[in-house]
Design an enzyme around this catalytic site. Structure first.
Site, short mmCIF file in Angstrom:
data_model
loop_
_atom_site.label_atom_id
_atom_site.label_comp_id
_atom_site.label_asym_id
_atom_site.label_seq_id
_atom_site.Cartn_x
_atom_site.Cartn_y
_atom_site.Cartn_z
N ARG A 2 46.42 47.76 44.60
CA ARG A 2 47.50 48.56 44.03
C ARG A 2 48.41 49.01 45.17
NH1 ARG A 2 46.60 46.56 39.84
NH2 ARG A 2 46.10 47.52 37.84
N HIS B 146 53.28 40.62 42.04
CA HIS B 146 52.08 41.00 41.26
C HIS B 146 51.55 39.83 40.41
CE1 HIS B 146 49.81 44.75 39.60
NE2 HIS B 146 49.04 43.67 39.57
N GLU C 175 56.44 49.58 41.82
CA GLU C 175 56.82 48.31 41.17
C GLU C 175 57.79 48.54 40.03
OE1 GLU C 175 53.41 45.90 40.10
OE2 GLU C 175 52.60 46.21 42.09
C1 DGY Z 1 44.73 44.22 37.03
O1 DGY Z 1 44.13 43.73 36.08
O2 DGY Z 1 44.52 45.37 37.41
C2 DGY Z 1 45.71 43.37 37.74
O3 DGY Z 1 46.46 44.08 38.65
C3 DGY Z 1 46.58 42.65 36.74
O4 DGY Z 1 47.21 41.59 37.40
#
Ligand code: DGY
Length: 319
Positions: free
Chosen positions: A238, A285, A267
């Site tokens: 993240r 992403h 984002e």
């Molecule tokens: C998640 O599932 O947390 C991912 O970031 C999605 O791509």
């Protein structure tokens, strides 16, 4: 029949599965659903199937009403969900672990290769039409064999990334809050260290921990300064785990060699300081973005919602 609200486009197979048993209201607009529209639509929902782009907080839960039983996130990360607000209202929150492990580890390793072998730079050069020719010192990168990968967060995705790194001849160190199955660490010949040691010894640092208050800016100026000047940072977890201001400075000043990012602090905004640098590979992403993986995620989210609506334990509750 219960009312299920799906907050964005998900694979049709999952919608059909939900529709076989319930009344489904699925947002299918080309853009993300706006907040006002979302608050309006969730009114009276028994289940919300949410995407990571939608914030599920007290306001949304209250807009849904007291009959709401489950919020099924179509993601393994659930920093978009206020889990305590769900718990306080007796709403079960679920996520989709496991099904996106390999896809995300593939992207992490792709970024490791992009950053260390300067693949983005090479591609941009060709597309620019600029003259080039093979040369002994042309676009030299760094080899991975014999180097050390530092995995921050040794859950499923961290382990899968480490497995790929081992196949590339890398040594593995990892930092983890919880104990990892010793057969897995033995198979990977992986050594557990604290974050300080990991930063000091790693040639590539790859982030795989969940995001929350404890990991906000886990990697900031101090941690970047503790890395080798020849090292690379990769983030597929993240964005806010990394202080992007500090990262842009470290990359610009070459106090680390490079980085590969799939996620960003705000984002879809990308820090302008990163956009102007050649030593960072940037992806939008894409961690779980394969047809197979997104289908599996949506199906698991549907199974989670269906289980709770039938009064059963869902396959993937958020602990
Ligand atoms: C998640 O599932 O947390 C991912 O970031 C999605 O791509």
């Amino acid at each position: 029949m219960s009312r299920v609200v799906v907050t964005g486009r998900i694979p049709e197979a999952a919608i059909e599965k939900l529709r076989a048993e319930h009344d489904v209201d699925a947002w299918s607009g080309p853009e993300s659903i706006g907040r006002e529209e979302l608050l309006r639509r969730v009114a009276g929902a028994d289940a919300i199937v949410s995407l990571l782009t939608e914030r599920v907080d007290a306001e949304l839960l209250d807009a849904a009403g007291p009959q709401l039983k489950v919020v099924a996130n179509v993601a393994v990360g659930y920093d978009n969900i206020d889990v305590s607000a769900c718990t306080a209202r007796g709403v079960v929150a679920t996520n989709t672990p496991g099904v996106l492990t390999d896809a995300t580890a593939d992207i992490a390793f792709g970024l490791i290769l992009m950053a260390t072998r300067r693949l983005g730079e090479g591609e941009r050069l060709i597309r620019s039409g600029e003259a080039w020719k093979w040369g002994m010192f042309f676009l030299l990168g760094s080899s991975l064999q014999g180097k050390t990968l530092g995995v921050v967060g040794m859950g499923g995705i961290g382990q899968a990334t480490a497995r790929r790194a081992k196949a590339f001849g890398m040594e593995i160190v990892y930092q983890s809050r919880s104990e990892i199955d010793p057969t897995i660490t033995a198979e990977l010949n992986a050594r557990r260290v604290d974050l300080d040691e990991l930063l000091a010894v790693s040639d590539v640092v790859s982030l795989h921990c969940p995001y929350g208050p404890a990991t906000h800016h886990l990697i900031g100026a101090e941690q970047l300064a503790a890395m080798k000047s020849s090292a690379f940072l990769v983030n597929t977890a993240r964005g806010p785990i990394v202080d992007e201001d500090a990262l842009a400075t470290a990359l610009r000043d070459r106090t680390i060699a490079g980085a590969g990012l799939d996620v960003y602090e705000q984002e879809p905004r990308v820090h302008p300081g990163l956009l102007e640098l050649d030593n960072v590979a940037l992806l939008p992403h894409l961690g779980s973005a394969t047809v197979e993986t997104r289908t599996a995620m949506a199906m698991l989210a549907a199974d989670n919602a269906l289980a709770v609506l039938s009064g059963e334990q869902p396959p993937a509750p958020i602990a």
